[in-house]
Write an enzyme that holds these catalytic residues in place. Structure first.
Site, PDB file in Angstrom:
ATOM      1  N   ASP A  74      29.169  43.881  92.822  1.00 41.46           N
ATOM      2  CA  ASP A  74      29.852  43.193  91.622  1.00 41.46           C
ATOM      3  C   ASP A  74      29.129  43.354  90.596  1.00 41.46           C
ATOM      4  OD1 ASP A  74      27.631  41.055  91.948  1.00 41.46           O
ATOM      5  OD2 ASP A  74      28.972  39.689  92.929  1.00 41.46           O
ATOM      6  N   CYS A  75      29.518  42.696  89.339  1.00 43.39           N
ATOM      7  CA  CYS A  75      29.095  42.726  88.036  1.00 43.39           C
ATOM      8  C   CYS A  75      27.360  42.715  88.059  1.00 43.39           C
ATOM      9  CB  CYS A  75      29.932  42.350  86.823  1.00 43.39           C
ATOM     10  SG  CYS A  75      29.883  40.349  86.975  1.00 43.39           S
ATOM     11  N   SER A  76      27.075  41.230  88.516  1.00 41.69           N
ATOM     12  CA  SER A  76      25.877  40.933  88.333  1.00 41.69           C
ATOM     13  C   SER A  76      25.006  41.403  89.419  1.00 41.69           C
ATOM     14  CB  SER A  76      25.696  39.209  88.412  1.00 41.69           C
ATOM     15  OG  SER A  76      26.240  38.887  89.492  1.00 41.69           O
ATOM     16  N   ALA A  95      25.940  36.311  86.845  1.00 36.81           N
ATOM     17  CA  ALA A  95      25.856  36.670  85.435  1.00 36.81           C
ATOM     18  C   ALA A  95      25.550  35.367  84.481  1.00 36.81           C
ATOM     19  CB  ALA A  95      27.463  36.903  84.994  1.00 36.81           C
ATOM     20  N   HIS A 127      31.179  37.464  83.316  1.00 38.14           N
ATOM     21  CA  HIS A 127      31.273  38.802  83.811  1.00 38.14           C
ATOM     22  C   HIS A 127      30.005  39.545  83.008  1.00 38.14           C
ATOM     23  CE1 HIS A 127      32.581  42.710  85.162  1.00 38.14           C
ATOM     24  NE2 HIS A 127      32.525  43.282  84.091  1.00 38.14           N
ATOM     25  N   HIS A 139      29.811  48.687  83.937  1.00 35.21           N
ATOM     26  CA  HIS A 139      29.715  47.671  84.705  1.00 35.21           C
ATOM     27  C   HIS A 139      30.505  48.083  86.042  1.00 35.21           C
ATOM     28  CE1 HIS A 139      34.062  46.632  83.527  1.00 35.21           C
ATOM     29  NE2 HIS A 139      33.588  47.606  83.114  1.00 35.21           N
TER      30      HIS A 139
END
Length: 182
Positions: A74-76, A95, A127, A139
């Protein structure tokens, strides 16, 4: 490479190669060029490994809660894995926590390797991505997608931009000093 850095390189190369118009100014010009080259190499060394590590994960699928290339990101989780692998720093997992633990910078001061945050879920800092330069960031976007590079000037990202942060890994008392894995 950012346009600014390219322009500075071109100007400094020209200044270094151009014949001096005043003999007494030559040592100062050479000193300035030498200082610029030292800074350029230092910045490039700190960010190139981070950026090249991140770019190596293009195409890895998104997975909510994911934090590895094998299972997806995932993004983080993506940002955390990149900083751990490239810098040996253990960033917080979420995030919003990453935003809270890093140094606030102005958008105009973004440099490759800085973090960019967006409001994609009707809450601040929902995000995160890694700034690459020239208005681009990398990302893990969303379910069904893969790690990719995007342009921050796209209207979607412009409307949702929340802020920029810098990981101050060299600071004494850094929030990451105790969690560094190097």
């Amino acid at each position: 490479m950012s346009r600014w850095l390219s322009l500075l390189l071109l100007v400094s190369a020209h200044a270094y190669a151009a014949p001096p118009t005043e003999p007494e100014r030559m040592p100062a010009e050479r000193q300035l060029v030498a200082q610029f080259n030292d800074v350029r190499h230092s910045v490039a060394g700190r960010t190139s490994e981070l950026i090249s590590t991140a770019m190596g994960f293009i195409g890895v699928p998104y997975r909510r809660g994911g934090n590895s290339a094998e299972t997806g990101f995932d993004c983080s989780g993506f940002v955390r894995a990149i900083f751990d692998q490239a810098k040996g720093l253990a960033l917080p997992r979420r995030a919003a926590e990453q935003a809270a633990a890093t140094e606030v910078i102005d958008k105009k001061d973004l440099q490759p390797g800085d973090l960019v945050f967006f409001n994609t879920m009707r809450r601040a800092f929902s995000h995160v991505g890694i700034y690459l330069g020239d208005g681009k960031f990398i990302h893990a976007p969303r379910s069904g997608a893969q790690v990719r590079v995007e342009d921050m000037s796209a209207s979607y990202w412009q409307r949702r931009f929340n802020g920029a942060r810098r990981v101050a890994q060299d600071d004494v008392g850094s929030p990451f000093a105790a969690t560094s894995t190097q």
